[in-house]
Design a protein around this motif. Structure first.
Motif, mmCIF file in Angstrom:
data_model
loop_
_atom_site.group_PDB
_atom_site.id
_atom_site.type_symbol
_atom_site.label_atom_id
_atom_site.label_comp_id
_atom_site.label_asym_id
_atom_site.label_seq_id
_atom_site.Cartn_x
_atom_site.Cartn_y
_atom_site.Cartn_z
ATOM 1 N N VAL A 36 0.843 -1.196 0.000
ATOM 2 C CA VAL A 36 0.000 0.000 0.000
ATOM 3 C C VAL A 36 0.879 1.247 0.000
ATOM 4 C CG1 VAL A 36 -1.930 -1.154 1.092
ATOM 5 C CG2 VAL A 36 -0.228 -0.029 2.521
ATOM 6 N N VAL A 37 0.396 2.255 -0.698
ATOM 7 C CA VAL A 37 1.102 3.533 -0.794
ATOM 8 C C VAL A 37 0.077 4.641 -0.594
ATOM 9 C CG1 VAL A 37 2.455 5.048 -2.286
ATOM 10 C CG2 VAL A 37 2.798 2.574 -2.398
ATOM 11 N N TYR A 38 0.459 5.665 0.166
ATOM 12 C CA TYR A 38 -0.438 6.792 0.446
ATOM 13 C C TYR A 38 0.237 8.107 0.091
ATOM 14 C CZ TYR A 38 -2.878 3.355 3.373
ATOM 15 O OH TYR A 38 -3.544 2.241 3.825
ATOM 16 N N ARG A 39 -0.584 9.086 -0.305
ATOM 17 C CA ARG A 39 -0.021 10.425 -0.451
ATOM 18 C C ARG A 39 0.241 10.950 0.960
ATOM 19 N NH1 ARG A 39 -1.972 13.430 -3.912
ATOM 20 N NH2 ARG A 39 -1.372 15.464 -3.123
ATOM 21 N N ASP A 40 1.219 11.819 1.083
ATOM 22 C CA ASP A 40 1.668 12.257 2.402
ATOM 23 C C ASP A 40 0.543 12.861 3.239
ATOM 24 O OD1 ASP A 40 5.018 13.379 1.425
ATOM 25 O OD2 ASP A 40 4.210 11.396 1.904
ATOM 26 N N SER A 41 -0.329 13.618 2.607
ATOM 27 C CA SER A 41 -1.342 14.362 3.374
ATOM 28 C C SER A 41 -2.409 13.464 3.997
ATOM 29 C CB SER A 41 -2.004 15.416 2.493
ATOM 30 O OG SER A 41 -2.699 14.809 1.428
ATOM 31 N N VAL A 42 -2.482 12.189 3.591
ATOM 32 C CA VAL A 42 -3.506 11.313 4.165
ATOM 33 C C VAL A 42 -2.897 10.207 5.027
ATOM 34 C CG1 VAL A 42 -4.966 11.759 2.156
ATOM 35 C CG2 VAL A 42 -3.656 9.622 2.272
ATOM 36 N N LYS A 43 -1.580 10.138 5.083
ATOM 37 C CA LYS A 43 -0.941 9.105 5.893
ATOM 38 C C LYS A 43 -1.372 9.216 7.349
ATOM 39 C CE LYS A 43 3.244 8.441 3.127
ATOM 40 N NZ LYS A 43 4.720 8.652 3.056
#
Length: 116
Positions: A62-69
């Motif tokens: 899984v990979v997330y954009r920084d603002s939603v981590k």
């Protein structure tokens, strides 16, 4: 071709939660492709470009954009042919139309509005 349908959007206050679901349907080969493709959740805020929110794949996890981590969690249910996006601690900046994607296929989108 995989038919993708998003659901779960709505209006929520800042700090609230929503759970989006991306359901795949179609031929046996299409749903089989969905179970192994990289599935991404994207969003398009008002007046802005489409941006990647999170992806899940067998090869990369899984990979997330920084603002939603730390706030969003993407998860796949192979038996149900769904990929969900649990969204906690929502912020006004999360307001957007959310889309899911698998290969060349996109859903119609679901509106998320975070406002008091």
């Amino acid at each position: 071709q995989v038919r993708l349908v998003e659901s779960g959007g709505g209006l929520v206050q800042p700090g609230g939660t929503l759970r989006l679901s991306c359901a795949a349907s179609g031929s046996v080969s299409s749903t089989a492709a969905f179970r192994v493709c990289t599935v991404g959740w994207y969003r398009q805020p008002p007046g802005k470009e489409l941006e990647l929110v999170a992806t899940t794949s067998r090869s990369s996890g899984v990979v997330y954009r920084d603002s939603v981590k730390g706030r969003f969690t993407i998860s796949r249910d192979g038996a149900k042919n769904t990929v969900d996006l649990q969204m906690n601690s929502l912020e006004p900046e999360d307001t957007a139309i959310y889309y899911c994607n698998c290969l060349d296929d996109w859903g119609q989108g679901t509106q998320v509005t975070v406002s008091s």
